[in-house]
Scaffold this motif. Structure first.
Motif, mmCIF file in Angstrom:
data_model
loop_
_atom_site.group_PDB
_atom_site.id
_atom_site.type_symbol
_atom_site.label_atom_id
_atom_site.label_comp_id
_atom_site.label_asym_id
_atom_site.label_seq_id
_atom_site.Cartn_x
_atom_site.Cartn_y
_atom_site.Cartn_z
ATOM 1 N N ASP A 77 29.655 -26.960 34.447
ATOM 2 C CA ASP A 77 30.740 -27.131 35.421
ATOM 3 C C ASP A 77 30.338 -28.062 36.555
ATOM 4 O O ASP A 77 31.202 -28.657 37.205
ATOM 5 C CB ASP A 77 31.159 -25.773 35.988
ATOM 6 C CG ASP A 77 31.959 -24.958 34.984
ATOM 7 O OD1 ASP A 77 32.567 -25.564 34.086
ATOM 8 O OD2 ASP A 77 31.972 -23.720 35.109
ATOM 9 N N GLU A 78 29.041 -28.205 36.776
ATOM 10 C CA GLU A 78 28.574 -29.102 37.838
ATOM 11 C C GLU A 78 29.004 -30.542 37.568
ATOM 12 O O GLU A 78 29.266 -31.302 38.499
ATOM 13 C CB GLU A 78 27.044 -29.036 37.973
ATOM 14 C CG GLU A 78 26.532 -27.728 38.553
ATOM 15 C CD GLU A 78 26.415 -26.623 37.504
ATOM 16 O OE1 GLU A 78 26.478 -26.932 36.291
ATOM 17 O OE2 GLU A 78 26.288 -25.455 37.908
ATOM 18 N N TYR A 79 29.074 -30.933 36.306
ATOM 19 C CA TYR A 79 29.526 -32.288 35.962
ATOM 20 C C TYR A 79 30.971 -32.493 36.408
ATOM 21 O O TYR A 79 31.311 -33.511 37.003
ATOM 22 C CB TYR A 79 29.420 -32.535 34.462
ATOM 23 C CG TYR A 79 28.026 -32.680 33.916
ATOM 24 C CD1 TYR A 79 26.899 -32.395 34.672
ATOM 25 C CD2 TYR A 79 27.834 -33.121 32.619
ATOM 26 C CE1 TYR A 79 25.633 -32.523 34.154
ATOM 27 C CE2 TYR A 79 26.564 -33.259 32.088
ATOM 28 C CZ TYR A 79 25.470 -32.957 32.860
ATOM 29 O OH TYR A 79 24.212 -33.094 32.336
ATOM 30 N N ARG A 80 31.814 -31.512 36.112
ATOM 31 C CA ARG A 80 33.226 -31.610 36.493
ATOM 32 C C ARG A 80 33.384 -31.579 38.021
ATOM 33 O O ARG A 80 34.176 -32.342 38.577
ATOM 34 C CB ARG A 80 34.004 -30.464 35.861
ATOM 35 C CG ARG A 80 34.068 -30.520 34.353
ATOM 36 C CD ARG A 80 34.810 -29.295 33.802
ATOM 37 N NE ARG A 80 34.807 -29.273 32.368
ATOM 38 C CZ ARG A 80 33.893 -28.679 31.608
ATOM 39 N NH1 ARG A 80 32.867 -28.072 32.175
ATOM 40 N NH2 ARG A 80 33.975 -28.701 30.305
ATOM 41 N N ASP A 81 32.616 -30.693 38.660
ATOM 42 C CA ASP A 81 32.700 -30.585 40.120
ATOM 43 C C ASP A 81 32.236 -31.860 40.811
ATOM 44 O O ASP A 81 32.849 -32.307 41.790
ATOM 45 C CB ASP A 81 31.866 -29.397 40.610
ATOM 46 C CG ASP A 81 32.425 -28.066 40.131
ATOM 47 O OD1 ASP A 81 33.616 -28.034 39.750
ATOM 48 O OD2 ASP A 81 31.671 -27.071 40.122
ATOM 49 N N ALA A 82 31.160 -32.444 40.314
ATOM 50 C CA ALA A 82 30.651 -33.687 40.907
ATOM 51 C C ALA A 82 31.663 -34.810 40.742
ATOM 52 O O ALA A 82 31.873 -35.616 41.656
ATOM 53 C CB ALA A 82 29.322 -34.064 40.275
ATOM 54 N N SER A 83 32.313 -34.857 39.575
ATOM 55 C CA SER A 83 33.322 -35.887 39.348
ATOM 56 C C SER A 83 34.524 -35.681 40.267
ATOM 57 O O SER A 83 35.056 -36.642 40.839
ATOM 58 C CB SER A 83 33.752 -35.868 37.886
ATOM 59 O OG SER A 83 34.713 -36.854 37.643
ATOM 60 N N ALA A 84 34.945 -34.434 40.443
ATOM 61 C CA ALA A 84 36.070 -34.151 41.335
ATOM 62 C C ALA A 84 35.708 -34.460 42.787
ATOM 63 O O ALA A 84 36.546 -34.934 43.558
ATOM 64 C CB ALA A 84 36.492 -32.694 41.201
ATOM 65 N N ALA A 85 34.456 -34.237 43.160
ATOM 66 C CA ALA A 85 34.016 -34.529 44.537
ATOM 67 C C ALA A 85 34.039 -36.021 44.826
ATOM 68 O O ALA A 85 34.210 -36.435 45.974
ATOM 69 C CB ALA A 85 32.616 -33.976 44.764
ATOM 70 N N LEU A 86 33.877 -36.831 43.790
ATOM 71 C CA LEU A 86 33.941 -38.283 43.961
ATOM 72 C C LEU A 86 35.375 -38.805 43.965
ATOM 73 O O LEU A 86 35.602 -40.002 44.128
ATOM 74 C CB LEU A 86 33.143 -38.977 42.860
ATOM 75 C CG LEU A 86 31.625 -38.772 42.911
ATOM 76 C CD1 LEU A 86 30.979 -39.343 41.659
ATOM 77 C CD2 LEU A 86 31.050 -39.423 44.150
ATOM 78 N N GLY A 87 36.349 -37.917 43.785
ATOM 79 C CA GLY A 87 37.747 -38.320 43.828
ATOM 80 C C GLY A 87 38.278 -38.846 42.512
ATOM 81 O O GLY A 87 39.324 -39.487 42.479
ATOM 82 N N VAL A 88 37.584 -38.563 41.414
ATOM 83 C CA VAL A 88 38.016 -39.041 40.105
ATOM 84 C C VAL A 88 39.119 -38.114 39.586
ATOM 85 O O VAL A 88 39.064 -36.893 39.765
ATOM 86 C CB VAL A 88 36.808 -39.056 39.134
ATOM 87 C CG1 VAL A 88 37.226 -39.492 37.751
ATOM 88 C CG2 VAL A 88 35.719 -39.967 39.667
ATOM 89 N N SER A 89 40.123 -38.693 38.954
ATOM 90 C CA SER A 89 41.227 -37.883 38.429
ATOM 91 C C SER A 89 40.741 -36.995 37.280
ATOM 92 O O SER A 89 39.675 -37.200 36.709
ATOM 93 C CB SER A 89 42.365 -38.780 37.939
ATOM 94 O OG SER A 89 41.966 -39.482 36.787
ATOM 95 N N ARG A 90 41.560 -36.011 36.951
ATOM 96 C CA ARG A 90 41.176 -35.065 35.896
ATOM 97 C C ARG A 90 41.020 -35.758 34.543
ATOM 98 O O ARG A 90 40.090 -35.472 33.799
ATOM 99 C CB ARG A 90 42.228 -33.960 35.842
ATOM 100 C CG ARG A 90 41.823 -32.825 34.978
ATOM 101 C CD ARG A 90 42.820 -31.697 35.107
ATOM 102 N NE ARG A 90 42.318 -30.573 34.350
ATOM 103 C CZ ARG A 90 42.476 -29.331 34.696
ATOM 104 N NH1 ARG A 90 43.105 -29.046 35.802
ATOM 105 N NH2 ARG A 90 42.019 -28.361 33.956
ATOM 106 N N TRP A 91 41.941 -36.655 34.211
ATOM 107 C CA TRP A 91 41.864 -37.363 32.936
ATOM 108 C C TRP A 91 40.624 -38.252 32.887
ATOM 109 O O TRP A 91 39.941 -38.317 31.871
ATOM 110 C CB TRP A 91 43.131 -38.180 32.711
ATOM 111 C CG TRP A 91 43.007 -39.086 31.521
ATOM 112 C CD1 TRP A 91 43.020 -40.437 31.526
ATOM 113 C CD2 TRP A 91 42.817 -38.697 30.160
ATOM 114 N NE1 TRP A 91 42.856 -40.922 30.264
ATOM 115 C CE2 TRP A 91 42.730 -39.863 29.386
ATOM 116 C CE3 TRP A 91 42.704 -37.473 29.515
ATOM 117 C CZ2 TRP A 91 42.539 -39.849 28.018
ATOM 118 C CZ3 TRP A 91 42.519 -37.459 28.141
ATOM 119 C CH2 TRP A 91 42.448 -38.635 27.417
#
Length: 196
Positions: A62-76
């Motif tokens: 889940d850290e991969y998803r969280d880090a991506s969301a923290a960078l402002g990357v969209s879900r897709w």
């Protein structure tokens, strides 16, 4: 979906063959055909791929998803650029395991694809035409397969000598081992790419 895929995973191959004989063969010319064999084997491959893909996607931290969301990357974009590359080794392993499972199946092939184990000529699947699209596919005709030929020689004594059966078994084994080698190589490639 999980219950259905687990149920399909535990279904014997003869049941898939009977499904193809009762449902696909009457709708595809009412005769054994290469297309009905391909569809039945695809139905057999589907649960293995779905289950292993689901497990591979769940194993991505889940850290991969969280880090991506923290960078402002969209879900897709997160799914496309982070989750799928991290899960790719597991997905490829599932596909190779599924192909290894269906490579030696005889029962569905016997019921939906083959009229005789040793046809006098190869099926004319691809033929060229003068008009666009220049190639015509004919998948609604019977064809033979290595597992069925091996079964016919060893159990029924049809069509060949024992040395031919051993040669057929060797070719089938080499085909399956080649799939596994491709799977191992692909898995290593994606893991190495993920570590960069």
């Amino acid at each position: 979906i999980e219950i259905a895929t687990n149920g399909l995973w535990s279904t014997p191959s003869i049941v898939f063959g009977l499904f193809g004989l009762a449902f696909l063969v009457p709708r595809l010319g009412n005769t054994a055909s290469l297309l009905s064999g391909q569809l039945v084997l695809a139905f057999m491959l589907l649960p293995v791929v779905v289950i292993t893909t689901r497990e591979a996607l769940l194993s991505v931290p889940d850290e991969y998803r969280d880090a991506s969301a923290a960078l402002g990357v969209s879900r897709w974009e997160t799914i496309k650029s982070v989750v799928l590359p991290a899960a790719m080794p597991g997905i490829i392993t599932g596909v190779i395991l599924g192909v290894g499972r269906i490579a030696g199946e005889t029962a569905p092939i016997l019921l939906v694809m083959v009229n005789q184990p040793f046809p006098s000529s190869a099926p004319d699947i691809v033929s060229t035409t003068g008009a666009f699209p220049f190639v015509e596919l004919n998948l609604v005709q019977p064809a033979s397969a290595l597992p069925y030929q091996l079964y016919a020689i060893i159990t029924a004594g049809v069509g060949g000598q024992e040395s031919f059966a051993w040669g057929t078994a060797l070719v089938l084994l080499l085909v399956v081992l080649t799939f596994y080698a491709i799977g191992i190589g692909s898995r290593r490639f994606f893991r190495r790419k993920l570590d960069q």
